[in-house]
Write an enzyme that holds these catalytic residues in place. Structure first.
Site, PDB file in Angstrom:
ATOM      1  N   ASP A   8      52.743  54.829  38.283  1.00  0.00           N
ATOM      2  CA  ASP A   8      52.945  53.091  37.964  1.00  0.00           C
ATOM      3  C   ASP A   8      52.912  52.971  36.918  1.00  0.00           C
ATOM      4  O   ASP A   8      52.890  53.510  35.597  1.00  0.00           O
ATOM      5  CB  ASP A   8      51.054  52.681  38.023  1.00  0.00           C
ATOM      6  CG  ASP A   8      51.226  51.086  38.075  1.00  0.00           C
ATOM      7  OD1 ASP A   8      51.980  50.637  39.006  1.00  0.00           O
ATOM      8  OD2 ASP A   8      50.098  50.647  36.751  1.00  0.00           O
ATOM      9  N   LEU A   9      53.427  51.213  36.494  1.00  0.00           N
ATOM     10  CA  LEU A   9      54.046  50.833  35.210  1.00  0.00           C
ATOM     11  C   LEU A   9      52.853  50.217  34.416  1.00  0.00           C
ATOM     12  O   LEU A   9      52.548  51.315  33.090  1.00  0.00           O
ATOM     13  CB  LEU A   9      55.404  49.970  35.821  1.00  0.00           C
ATOM     14  CG  LEU A   9      55.833  50.278  34.238  1.00  0.00           C
ATOM     15  CD1 LEU A   9      56.796  50.697  33.545  1.00  0.00           C
ATOM     16  CD2 LEU A   9      56.976  48.510  35.023  1.00  0.00           C
ATOM     17  N   ASP A  10      52.988  48.821  35.037  1.00  0.00           N
ATOM     18  CA  ASP A  10      52.052  47.789  33.915  1.00  0.00           C
ATOM     19  C   ASP A  10      50.516  48.679  33.544  1.00  0.00           C
ATOM     20  O   ASP A  10      49.989  49.668  34.232  1.00  0.00           O
ATOM     21  CB  ASP A  10      52.182  47.295  34.279  1.00  0.00           C
ATOM     22  CG  ASP A  10      53.181  46.246  34.603  1.00  0.00           C
ATOM     23  OD1 ASP A  10      54.215  46.245  33.322  1.00  0.00           O
ATOM     24  OD2 ASP A  10      53.812  45.526  35.704  1.00  0.00           O
ATOM     25  N   THR A  16      52.098  46.332  29.477  1.00  0.00           N
ATOM     26  CA  THR A  16      52.570  45.421  29.965  1.00  0.00           C
ATOM     27  C   THR A  16      51.827  44.613  30.970  1.00  0.00           C
ATOM     28  O   THR A  16      51.288  43.551  31.202  1.00  0.00           O
ATOM     29  CB  THR A  16      53.520  45.093  30.937  1.00  0.00           C
ATOM     30  OG1 THR A  16      53.682  46.846  30.928  1.00  0.00           O
ATOM     31  CG2 THR A  16      54.933  45.463  29.394  1.00  0.00           C
ATOM     32  N   LYS A  44      45.241  43.600  38.422  1.00  0.00           N
ATOM     33  CA  LYS A  44      46.067  44.609  38.058  1.00  0.00           C
ATOM     34  C   LYS A  44      46.335  44.890  39.418  1.00  0.00           C
ATOM     35  O   LYS A  44      45.653  45.057  40.423  1.00  0.00           O
ATOM     36  CB  LYS A  44      45.345  45.096  37.538  1.00  0.00           C
ATOM     37  CG  LYS A  44      45.390  45.124  35.905  1.00  0.00           C
ATOM     38  CD  LYS A  44      44.046  46.811  35.626  1.00  0.00           C
ATOM     39  CE  LYS A  44      43.708  45.943  33.503  1.00  0.00           C
ATOM     40  NZ  LYS A  44      42.864  46.680  33.083  1.00  0.00           N
ATOM     41  N   ARG A  48      53.181  39.076  42.218  1.00  0.00           N
ATOM     42  CA  ARG A  48      53.164  37.651  41.494  1.00  0.00           C
ATOM     43  C   ARG A  48      52.227  37.016  42.190  1.00  0.00           C
ATOM     44  O   ARG A  48      51.494  35.897  41.629  1.00  0.00           O
ATOM     45  CB  ARG A  48      54.513  37.096  40.391  1.00  0.00           C
ATOM     46  CG  ARG A  48      54.649  36.475  39.864  1.00  0.00           C
ATOM     47  CD  ARG A  48      56.175  35.791  39.756  1.00  0.00           C
ATOM     48  NE  ARG A  48      56.401  36.591  38.809  1.00  0.00           N
ATOM     49  CZ  ARG A  48      57.839  37.716  38.887  1.00  0.00           C
ATOM     50  NH1 ARG A  48      58.899  36.733  38.370  1.00  0.00           N
ATOM     51  NH2 ARG A  48      58.630  38.107  38.465  1.00  0.00           N
ATOM     52  N   SER A 113      55.864  50.932  41.920  1.00  0.00           N
ATOM     53  CA  SER A 113      55.450  49.590  40.628  1.00  0.00           C
ATOM     54  C   SER A 113      55.870  48.117  41.231  1.00  0.00           C
ATOM     55  O   SER A 113      56.355  47.821  42.339  1.00  0.00           O
ATOM     56  CB  SER A 113      56.237  49.319  39.305  1.00  0.00           C
ATOM     57  OG  SER A 113      56.162  47.548  38.550  1.00  0.00           O
ATOM     58  N   ALA A 114      54.501  47.317  41.553  1.00  0.00           N
ATOM     59  CA  ALA A 114      54.174  45.903  42.232  1.00  0.00           C
ATOM     60  C   ALA A 114      55.141  45.155  41.252  1.00  0.00           C
ATOM     61  O   ALA A 114      55.172  43.467  42.100  1.00  0.00           O
ATOM     62  CB  ALA A 114      52.856  45.374  41.627  1.00  0.00           C
ATOM     63  N   LYS A 116      58.766  42.744  39.555  1.00  0.00           N
ATOM     64  CA  LYS A 116      59.360  42.335  39.755  1.00  0.00           C
ATOM     65  C   LYS A 116      60.804  42.537  38.265  1.00  0.00           C
ATOM     66  O   LYS A 116      61.739  43.062  38.437  1.00  0.00           O
ATOM     67  CB  LYS A 116      60.486  41.448  39.963  1.00  0.00           C
ATOM     68  CG  LYS A 116      59.686  40.981  41.169  1.00  0.00           C
ATOM     69  CD  LYS A 116      59.308  39.486  42.398  1.00  0.00           C
ATOM     70  CE  LYS A 116      59.538  39.562  43.763  1.00  0.00           C
ATOM     71  NZ  LYS A 116      59.440  38.289  44.162  1.00  0.00           N
ATOM     72  N   ASN A 117      59.724  43.025  37.427  1.00  0.00           N
ATOM     73  CA  ASN A 117      60.769  43.124  35.592  1.00  0.00           C
ATOM     74  C   ASN A 117      60.293  44.934  35.775  1.00  0.00           C
ATOM     75  O   ASN A 117      60.884  45.122  34.452  1.00  0.00           O
ATOM     76  CB  ASN A 117      59.872  42.452  34.675  1.00  0.00           C
ATOM     77  CG  ASN A 117      59.794  41.065  35.220  1.00  0.00           C
ATOM     78  OD1 ASN A 117      61.143  40.725  34.955  1.00  0.00           O
ATOM     79  ND2 ASN A 117      58.348  40.439  35.406  1.00  0.00           N
ATOM     80  N   LYS A 144      50.625  46.200  46.853  1.00  0.00           N
ATOM     81  CA  LYS A 144      49.380  47.207  46.752  1.00  0.00           C
ATOM     82  C   LYS A 144      48.313  45.800  46.951  1.00  0.00           C
ATOM     83  O   LYS A 144      48.716  44.977  46.901  1.00  0.00           O
ATOM     84  CB  LYS A 144      49.246  47.757  45.180  1.00  0.00           C
ATOM     85  CG  LYS A 144      50.586  48.644  44.684  1.00  0.00           C
ATOM     86  CD  LYS A 144      50.754  48.715  43.364  1.00  0.00           C
ATOM     87  CE  LYS A 144      51.519  50.059  42.849  1.00  0.00           C
ATOM     88  NZ  LYS A 144      52.117  49.886  41.725  1.00  0.00           N
ATOM     89  N   GLU A 168      47.274  56.115  38.008  1.00  0.00           N
ATOM     90  CA  GLU A 168      47.725  54.628  38.718  1.00  0.00           C
ATOM     91  C   GLU A 168      46.462  53.967  37.648  1.00  0.00           C
ATOM     92  O   GLU A 168      45.579  54.236  37.520  1.00  0.00           O
ATOM     93  CB  GLU A 168      46.937  53.575  40.151  1.00  0.00           C
ATOM     94  CG  GLU A 168      47.942  53.446  40.864  1.00  0.00           C
ATOM     95  CD  GLU A 168      48.576  51.681  40.692  1.00  0.00           C
ATOM     96  OE1 GLU A 168      47.589  51.567  39.550  1.00  0.00           O
ATOM     97  OE2 GLU A 168      49.251  51.739  40.915  1.00  0.00           O
ATOM     98  N   ASP A 169      46.486  51.928  37.303  1.00  0.00           N
ATOM     99  CA  ASP A 169      45.547  51.589  36.438  1.00  0.00           C
ATOM    100  C   ASP A 169      44.540  50.566  37.412  1.00  0.00           C
ATOM    101  O   ASP A 169      44.122  50.153  36.572  1.00  0.00           O
ATOM    102  CB  ASP A 169      45.913  51.271  35.761  1.00  0.00           C
ATOM    103  CG  ASP A 169      46.822  49.912  35.219  1.00  0.00           C
ATOM    104  OD1 ASP A 169      46.969  50.007  36.151  1.00  0.00           O
ATOM    105  OD2 ASP A 169      46.736  48.609  34.730  1.00  0.00           O
TER     106      ASP A 169
HETATM  107  C1  BG6 Z   1      52.011  44.766  38.172  1.00  0.00           C
HETATM  108  C2  BG6 Z   1      51.672  44.164  37.537  1.00  0.00           C
HETATM  109  O1  BG6 Z   1      52.069  46.197  37.683  1.00  0.00           O
HETATM  110  O2  BG6 Z   1      52.766  44.122  38.457  1.00  0.00           O
HETATM  111  C3  BG6 Z   1      50.880  43.502  37.890  1.00  0.00           C
HETATM  112  O3  BG6 Z   1      50.162  44.854  37.179  1.00  0.00           O
HETATM  113  C4  BG6 Z   1      51.921  41.538  38.301  1.00  0.00           C
HETATM  114  O4  BG6 Z   1      49.938  42.057  36.524  1.00  0.00           O
HETATM  115  C5  BG6 Z   1      52.409  42.401  39.177  1.00  0.00           C
HETATM  116  O5  BG6 Z   1      51.660  40.316  38.030  1.00  0.00           O
HETATM  117  C6  BG6 Z   1      53.979  41.896  39.077  1.00  0.00           C
HETATM  118  O6  BG6 Z   1      54.744  41.476  38.570  1.00  0.00           O
HETATM  119  P1  BG6 Z   1      55.921  41.111  37.986  1.00  0.00           P
HETATM  120  O7  BG6 Z   1      56.371  41.174  36.202  1.00  0.00           O
HETATM  121  O8  BG6 Z   1      56.680  40.751  39.608  1.00  0.00           O
HETATM  122  O9  BG6 Z   1      54.985  39.400  37.358  1.00  0.00           O
HETATM  123 MG    MG Z   2      49.352  48.687  36.760  1.00  0.00          MG
END
Ligand code: BG6
Ligand code: MG
Length: 213
Positions: A8-10, A16, A44, A48, A113-114, A116-117, A144, A168-169
């Site tokens: 996972d990323l964030d 982040t 988490k 979005r 990762s969930a 889009k960034n 997820k 995963e966190d």
């Molecule tokens: C997940 C985060 O990785 O991405 C969430 O844990 C976040 O907190 C989700 O809302 C969506 O991210 P983004 O960048 O597409 O708004």
């Molecule tokens: Mg995460």
């Protein structure tokens, strides 16, 4: 048969997760709701749009479809402002040694990762080229805790799901890994992340000698 790692990323690679929290906290305050860290545990790993729906429920507020989209956009603008100065040093403790070990052992590595960034953040921290496959929110229909993100990552790597170890966190992410037939390593506490086979504070605490990969 070969094994793989899916990260996972964030909140696993970089901090982040905290920036997402700050941006959601600011939006929730506009709705008259003080978003707590306990609320944030449930956000988490959640997409979005699903996150905004959850916060609106907490705040007991409804929005028109247009305002919903507008608020998603504003939250993301605040988030982008918070991450704009991130660089290679802004990874969580243990990340450089973990990536060095993965490379030395030639372990296939994917991102699941969930966000889009995800591509942008990975580029900023200089790790985008470390991955053999990247799956982010733009490539899946179901976020997820549905396992689609991780199953797609396993498929892109060409590794059977049961041979993938997911880091995963988020509770949603641990559930997604288990639903996909994978083992999950929790970056966090057993209370927040039930179902993970082991709980670590960060990637640097992972003992490669204990897990045959
Ligand atoms: C997940 C985060 O990785 O991405 C969430 O844990 C976040 O907190 C989700 O809302 C969506 O991210 P983004 O960048 O597409 O708004
Ligand atoms: Mg995460």
């Amino acid at each position: 048969m070969k094994s793989a790692i899916i990260l996972d990323l964030d909140g696993v690679i970089c901090d982040t997760a905290h920036f997402h929290f700050l941006a959601w906290h600011r939006l929730a305050a506009e709705y008259g709701y003080e978003l707590t860290h306990a609320d944030n545990e449930q956000l988490k790993g959640v997409s979005r749009a699903d996150s905004l729906t959850f916060i609106l429920g907490l705040a007991n507020k409804t929005l028109s479809p247009e305002q919903f989209q507008e608020d998603l956009h504003r939250k993301n603008e605040w988030y982008l402002e918070l991450v704009k100065d991130m660089g290679p040093l802004e990874v969580l403790p243990g990340v450089p040694s973990f990536f060095a070990e993965v490379a030395a052992r030639k372990i296939p590595l994917a991102l699941g990762s969930a966000s889009k960034n995800a591509n942008m953040v990975l580029t900023r921290v200089g790790l985008i080229h470390a991955f053999n496959a990247i799956v982010d929110a733009s490539q899946v229909t179901h976020g997820k805790p549905h396992p689609e993100t991780f199953l797609k990552a396993a498929d892109l790597l060409g590794i059977a799901p049961e041979k993938c170890l997911v880091f995963e966190d988020s509770a949603a992410g641990v559930q997604a890994a288990i639903a996909g037939g994978m083992n999950a390593i929790g970056i966090g506490t057993p209370e927040d992340l039930p179902g993970a086979i082991v709980h670590l504070r960060n990637l640097g605490e992972f003992d490669f000698s204990k897990y045959p990969l």
